[in-house]
Design a protein around this motif. Structure first.
Motif, short mmCIF file in Angstrom:
data_model
loop_
_atom_site.label_atom_id
_atom_site.label_comp_id
_atom_site.label_asym_id
_atom_site.label_seq_id
_atom_site.Cartn_x
_atom_site.Cartn_y
_atom_site.Cartn_z
N GLY A 20 27.74 -20.02 5.52
CA GLY A 20 28.03 -18.70 4.95
C GLY A 20 27.83 -17.58 5.95
N ILE A 21 26.75 -17.67 6.72
CA ILE A 21 26.47 -16.67 7.75
C ILE A 21 27.58 -16.68 8.80
CG2 ILE A 21 24.89 -16.05 9.64
CD1 ILE A 21 22.61 -17.17 7.76
N LEU A 24 25.60 -20.79 -1.44
CA LEU A 24 26.47 -19.70 -1.86
C LEU A 24 26.48 -18.55 -0.88
CD1 LEU A 24 24.94 -16.93 -3.39
CD2 LEU A 24 23.81 -18.92 -4.32
N LEU A 25 27.57 -17.85 -0.95
CA LEU A 25 27.73 -16.60 -0.23
C LEU A 25 28.18 -15.60 -1.30
CD1 LEU A 25 29.66 -16.05 3.06
CD2 LEU A 25 29.91 -14.50 1.15
N VAL A 54 23.37 -14.63 1.25
CA VAL A 54 23.59 -16.09 1.34
C VAL A 54 22.33 -16.81 0.89
CG1 VAL A 54 25.34 -15.98 3.16
CG2 VAL A 54 22.94 -16.17 3.80
N ALA A 55 22.52 -17.97 0.25
CA ALA A 55 21.37 -18.73 -0.24
C ALA A 55 21.79 -20.16 -0.56
CB ALA A 55 20.79 -18.07 -1.48
N GLY A 56 20.79 -20.98 -0.79
CA GLY A 56 21.01 -22.34 -1.22
C GLY A 56 20.76 -22.44 -2.71
N ALA A 57 21.81 -22.44 -3.50
CA ALA A 57 21.69 -22.46 -4.96
C ALA A 57 21.07 -23.76 -5.45
CB ALA A 57 23.05 -22.25 -5.60
N HIS A 58 21.18 -24.82 -4.67
CA HIS A 58 20.64 -26.10 -5.10
C HIS A 58 19.11 -26.06 -5.26
CE1 HIS A 58 19.99 -26.23 -0.79
NE2 HIS A 58 19.18 -27.25 -0.97
N ASN A 59 18.46 -25.09 -4.64
CA ASN A 59 17.01 -24.96 -4.77
C ASN A 59 16.59 -24.40 -6.13
OD1 ASN A 59 16.63 -25.81 -2.15
ND2 ASN A 59 16.59 -23.75 -1.32
N PRO A 93 24.92 -16.75 15.87
CA PRO A 93 26.23 -16.23 15.46
C PRO A 93 26.43 -14.76 15.84
CG PRO A 93 25.23 -17.44 13.66
CD PRO A 93 24.19 -17.32 14.73
N TRP A 94 25.35 -13.99 15.79
CA TRP A 94 25.45 -12.56 16.09
C TRP A 94 25.55 -12.34 17.60
CZ3 TRP A 94 27.12 -11.33 11.80
CH2 TRP A 94 26.61 -11.90 10.64
N GLN A 95 24.84 -13.16 18.36
CA GLN A 95 24.98 -13.10 19.83
C GLN A 95 26.42 -13.40 20.23
OE1 GLN A 95 21.91 -16.00 20.75
NE2 GLN A 95 20.59 -14.40 21.60
N MET A 96 26.98 -14.44 19.66
CA MET A 96 28.35 -14.83 19.98
C MET A 96 29.35 -13.77 19.52
SD MET A 96 28.01 -18.90 19.12
CE MET A 96 29.76 -19.24 19.29
#
Length: 182
Positions: free
Chosen positions: A37-38, A174-175, A160-165, A68-71
Motif C-alpha cells: 500500500g505504501i 488495506l489502503l 495503511v494497515a493490516g486488517a487481518h490483525n 520508497p520515499w528515498q527512491m
C-alpha cells in the motif's frame, strides 16, 4: 464460486469501512501488504512531485518505509527530510513545525512505532500538514490492533494497515484513501 468470492471480498471492505469510519466503501483498497500500500502511494506521488518539492518522514520509521520515499525523491528531484526524535523516542514537534513549508507535498509517519512503541500525535501532525497544503500518509500497521482509528475524525489523506490483525480474514491489508485522494 466467483460470486461468492466477490461477496466475501466486498463484505470485508464493508467491515473495514465501518471499523475505520470511512465515508465510502470505495475509499478502502485491499492490498497484498501494508508495504505494498505504501509503495502504491509512492508510485502515485511520482507524477505529482517535482524538483524543489519536499517529502517528510519521521525518524521512527522502519527501513522498508523509508526506502520508497528515498527512491521517489531520487526519481523526481524532490527532497526527503526527516522529522527528528528526542531521547525518549518521541517526535520533536517543534522541529516538525519548522520543517513544514509550502514545499512540503507529503508527510509520512507511523501511528505507532514498531521498534519503540511510541504513539505519535497523528491528529496534530495531520492538522499541521494540512495547514501548509500537504497530504499525509499514516502507517497504521502497528496501531490498528490497539487503536480504532477514525479516519474521518483524523482527516487523514491515506492510511495503511493490516486488517487481518483486527476484523477480517487472514492476509487482508488495506489502503484507505480519502475520496479526494483516490
Amino acid at each position: 464460486l466467483s460470486q461468492e468470492a466477490t461477496d466475501l471480498y466486498e463484505g470485508a471492505r464493508l467491515k473495514i469501512q465501518k471499523h475505520f469510519n470511512a465515508k465510502h466503501n470505495y475509499e478502502i483498497i485491499l492490498t497484498s501488504g501494508t508495504t505494498h500500500g505504501i509503495n502504491l502511494v509512492a508510485s502515485g506521488f511520482s507524477s505529482l512531485l517535482e524538483k524543489g518539492d519536499e517529502v517528510l518522514v519521521s525518524a521512527l520509521e522502519h527501513h522498508s518505509n523509508i526506502v520508497p520515499w528515498q527512491m521517489l525523491c531520487e526519481r523526481t528531484g524532490a527532497t526527503l527530510k526527516v522529522i527528528p526524535m528526542n531521547e525518549q523516542g518521541e517526535l520533536i514537534m517543534s522541529d516538525y513545525e519548522v520543517l513544514l513549508s509550502g514545499k512540503t507535498k507529503l508527510v509520512f509517519v507511523n501511528h505507532i512505532s514498531n521498534a519503540l512503541g511510541t504513539i505519535n500525535p497523528i491528529k496534530e501532525i495531520i492538522e499541521m500538514a494540512h495547514e501548509v497544503g500537504s497530504a499525509v500518509l499514516v502507517d497504521g500497521a502497528q496501531s490498528c490492533p490497539h487503536i480504532k482509528p477514525d479516519v474521518q475524525d483524523l482527516d487523514v489523506d491515506v492510511y495503511v494497515a493490516g486488517a487481518h490483525n483486527m476484523i477480517v480474514q487472514t492476509g487482508v491489508r488495506l489502503l484507505y484513501g480519502q475520496e479526494e485522494c483516490i
